[in-house]
Design a protein around this motif. Sequence first.
Motif, PDB file in Angstrom:
ATOM      1  N   LEU A 201       0.830  -1.205   0.000  1.00  0.00           N
ATOM      2  CA  LEU A 201       0.000   0.000   0.000  1.00  0.00           C
ATOM      3  C   LEU A 201       0.869   1.263   0.000  1.00  0.00           C
ATOM      4  N   HIS A 202       2.014   1.194   0.640  1.00  0.00           N
ATOM      5  CA  HIS A 202       2.946   2.321   0.604  1.00  0.00           C
ATOM      6  C   HIS A 202       3.385   2.602  -0.832  1.00  0.00           C
ATOM      7  N   ASN A 203       3.634   1.541  -1.594  1.00  0.00           N
ATOM      8  CA  ASN A 203       4.010   1.706  -3.000  1.00  0.00           C
ATOM      9  C   ASN A 203       2.828   2.158  -3.860  1.00  0.00           C
ATOM     10  N   VAL A 204       1.613   1.737  -3.469  1.00  0.00           N
ATOM     11  CA  VAL A 204       0.415   2.243  -4.157  1.00  0.00           C
ATOM     12  C   VAL A 204       0.320   3.756  -3.970  1.00  0.00           C
ATOM     13  N   ILE A 205       0.568   4.215  -2.736  1.00  0.00           N
ATOM     14  CA  ILE A 205       0.534   5.654  -2.463  1.00  0.00           C
ATOM     15  C   ILE A 205       1.609   6.376  -3.265  1.00  0.00           C
ATOM     16  N   LYS A 206       2.780   5.751  -3.392  1.00  0.00           N
ATOM     17  CA  LYS A 206       3.840   6.322  -4.229  1.00  0.00           C
ATOM     18  C   LYS A 206       3.344   6.492  -5.664  1.00  0.00           C
ATOM     19  N   VAL A 221       7.661  17.641  -5.553  1.00  0.00           N
ATOM     20  CA  VAL A 221       7.608  16.194  -5.344  1.00  0.00           C
ATOM     21  C   VAL A 221       6.876  15.929  -4.032  1.00  0.00           C
ATOM     22  N   PHE A 222       6.360  14.704  -3.888  1.00  0.00           N
ATOM     23  CA  PHE A 222       5.757  14.299  -2.620  1.00  0.00           C
ATOM     24  C   PHE A 222       6.781  13.436  -1.898  1.00  0.00           C
ATOM     25  N   GLN A 223       7.433  14.014  -0.893  1.00  0.00           N
ATOM     26  CA  GLN A 223       8.525  13.367  -0.178  1.00  0.00           C
ATOM     27  C   GLN A 223       7.982  12.588   1.019  1.00  0.00           C
ATOM     28  N   PRO A 224       8.162  11.241   1.044  1.00  0.00           N
ATOM     29  CA  PRO A 224       7.715  10.489   2.222  1.00  0.00           C
ATOM     30  C   PRO A 224       8.536  10.848   3.450  1.00  0.00           C
ATOM     31  N   LEU A 225       7.866  10.866   4.610  1.00  0.00           N
ATOM     32  CA  LEU A 225       8.525  11.234   5.861  1.00  0.00           C
ATOM     33  C   LEU A 225       8.457  10.108   6.890  1.00  0.00           C
ATOM     34  N   THR A 226       7.264   9.546   7.092  1.00  0.00           N
ATOM     35  CA  THR A 226       7.101   8.408   8.005  1.00  0.00           C
ATOM     36  C   THR A 226       6.083   7.437   7.427  1.00  0.00           C
ATOM     37  N   SER A 233      -7.841  -3.697  17.829  1.00  0.00           N
ATOM     38  CA  SER A 233      -9.184  -4.286  17.718  1.00  0.00           C
ATOM     39  C   SER A 233      -9.273  -5.246  16.533  1.00  0.00           C
ATOM     40  N   GLY A 234      -8.161  -5.923  16.225  1.00  0.00           N
ATOM     41  CA  GLY A 234      -8.171  -6.949  15.186  1.00  0.00           C
ATOM     42  C   GLY A 234      -8.072  -6.443  13.771  1.00  0.00           C
ATOM     43  N   ASN A 235      -7.961  -5.138  13.568  1.00  0.00           N
ATOM     44  CA  ASN A 235      -7.910  -4.577  12.217  1.00  0.00           C
ATOM     45  C   ASN A 235      -6.547  -3.943  11.981  1.00  0.00           C
ATOM     46  N   GLN A 236      -5.849  -4.370  10.919  1.00  0.00           N
ATOM     47  CA  GLN A 236      -4.532  -3.819  10.621  1.00  0.00           C
ATOM     48  C   GLN A 236      -4.673  -2.585   9.732  1.00  0.00           C
ATOM     49  N   MET A 237      -3.948  -1.522  10.102  1.00  0.00           N
ATOM     50  CA  MET A 237      -3.982  -0.266   9.367  1.00  0.00           C
ATOM     51  C   MET A 237      -2.557   0.134   9.011  1.00  0.00           C
ATOM     52  N   MET A 238      -2.417   0.870   7.911  1.00  0.00           N
ATOM     53  CA  MET A 238      -1.133   1.489   7.591  1.00  0.00           C
ATOM     54  C   MET A 238      -1.345   2.978   7.394  1.00  0.00           C
ATOM     55  N   THR A 239      -0.329   3.738   7.722  1.00  0.00           N
ATOM     56  CA  THR A 239      -0.446   5.181   7.610  1.00  0.00           C
ATOM     57  C   THR A 239       0.894   5.762   7.190  1.00  0.00           C
ATOM     58  N   MET A 240       0.866   6.724   6.293  1.00  0.00           N
ATOM     59  CA  MET A 240       2.101   7.384   5.876  1.00  0.00           C
ATOM     60  C   MET A 240       1.879   8.884   5.798  1.00  0.00           C
ATOM     61  N   THR A 241       2.951   9.616   6.034  1.00  0.00           N
ATOM     62  CA  THR A 241       2.919  11.069   5.984  1.00  0.00           C
ATOM     63  C   THR A 241       4.007  11.548   5.048  1.00  0.00           C
ATOM     64  N   GLY A 242       3.680  12.533   4.233  1.00  0.00           N
ATOM     65  CA  GLY A 242       4.655  13.108   3.316  1.00  0.00           C
ATOM     66  C   GLY A 242       4.503  14.608   3.228  1.00  0.00           C
ATOM     67  N   ALA A 243       5.487  15.240   2.605  1.00  0.00           N
ATOM     68  CA  ALA A 243       5.480  16.693   2.423  1.00  0.00           C
ATOM     69  C   ALA A 243       5.603  17.022   0.942  1.00  0.00           C
ATOM     70  N   ILE A 244       4.860  18.023   0.504  1.00  0.00           N
ATOM     71  CA  ILE A 244       4.990  18.525  -0.860  1.00  0.00           C
ATOM     72  C   ILE A 244       6.084  19.586  -0.854  1.00  0.00           C
ATOM     73  N   LEU A 245       7.151  19.319  -1.599  1.00  0.00           N
ATOM     74  CA  LEU A 245       8.326  20.187  -1.572  1.00  0.00           C
ATOM     75  C   LEU A 245       8.811  20.479  -2.978  1.00  0.00           C
ATOM     76  N   GLU A 246       9.372  21.659  -3.162  1.00  0.00           N
ATOM     77  CA  GLU A 246      10.093  21.932  -4.393  1.00  0.00           C
ATOM     78  C   GLU A 246      11.257  20.946  -4.483  1.00  0.00           C
ATOM     79  N   GLU A 247      11.485  20.394  -5.671  1.00  0.00           N
ATOM     80  CA  GLU A 247      12.476  19.333  -5.819  1.00  0.00           C
ATOM     81  C   GLU A 247      13.849  19.749  -5.302  1.00  0.00           C
ATOM     82  N   GLU A 248      14.238  20.977  -5.571  1.00  0.00           N
ATOM     83  CA  GLU A 248      15.563  21.427  -5.138  1.00  0.00           C
ATOM     84  C   GLU A 248      15.619  21.726  -3.636  1.00  0.00           C
ATOM     85  N   GLU A 268      12.283   6.822   2.215  1.00  0.00           N
ATOM     86  CA  GLU A 268      12.257   6.138   0.926  1.00  0.00           C
ATOM     87  C   GLU A 268      10.936   5.370   0.813  1.00  0.00           C
ATOM     88  N   TRP A 269      10.511   5.130  -0.417  1.00  0.00           N
ATOM     89  CA  TRP A 269       9.262   4.416  -0.643  1.00  0.00           C
ATOM     90  C   TRP A 269       9.450   2.901  -0.490  1.00  0.00           C
TER      91      TRP A 269
END
Length: 337
Positions: A201-206, A221-226, A233-248, A268-269
């Motif tokens: 799912l992390h790669n899907v978000i990428k 670019v959308f830079q991944p951070l965490t 409660s028996g349910n697995q979740m994933m979560t990611m945070t990123g920042a929109i940054l000028e490439e340079e 990294e993704w």
Amino acid sequence: MSSGGFVFYHQRQNKAVERQLFIDLLVKVNRSLPISEYSYVSFGGTYFEDFKLMHSYFDSMNMFSIESEKIVYQRQLFNTPYSCISVNNTVSSSFITDYNQDANSILWLDFADSRAHREQLGEFESFLTKAWSGDIVKITLNANPGALVDGSQTNKVTGKRYLADELNQARLDKLKTRIEDFLPKNVTPNDMKKDSYPALLHNVIKYVSSKAMASRPDSTVFQPLTSFYYSDSGNQMMTMTGAILEEERVKSFIDETKLANWNLSTLEWGSCKKISVPPLTSKEKSFIDQMLPNSSTSDIIDALGFSFAEDDKLNQEMVEGYRQYYRYYPSFHKVTF
């Protein structure tokens, strides 16, 4: 849209750890970007737990809560903890479409329903196309492969219960029908295993974010951070945070925030860090804390003299998880009003 209005999120220790990690991330990002001047947008639910945390660290921030359920929205009007929070009875897709930014934003799309992955990813993509450089975007998705195809179900072809390989293939087939063109090309059935699915799912978000950023007229670019995954409660979740940054700007941002030196960042993704901590009594927590940070996992297990799970591997995982995340562990107390 999340259905979190009816869930006692404040009593789920793994999610509580992840929420505190989000705050820690923003404190680090604040070294490079003026987070206190941002707006915060999320699904407040009935309890506004993340809003309360956000306000305790960034008190001047304007905040917007999105809620589609009328009954939850009515409770929100009563339970809104601060006047800087605006509650909105709308679906997240409409809010994103109508959202007119007058300042940088932090957006948390906290989704729960695996059946709506396609729509959820579409909303994420839509926001990225209109977001400002410097915006912070977090997305949470259901990462339980059993929500795609339950292993207890019968294979419709053989009439028998699924073998492991058959089950993974069936789950991949279901995922393909749900997210369609958002699925990267190189996915295999092995990616559908419980501890592999969050990284998929992390790669899907990428993939989705790459499409969104390619449609923008600027060089952001959308830079991944965490990125984390956890079960409550028996349910697995994933979560990611990123920042929109000028490439340079990416390198200077990472240098200023010192995120490369934080062992809980994911810059990294394609990978996620697991959060698995035991539900501790106050006495257990105090006992283990007195041994940290210098004691090993095996030292703690030996000193306790009991296990948090019947399975030794799971018990070791939880104790190791607590060693890693103990500074973020929530403290729940009974309070009499």
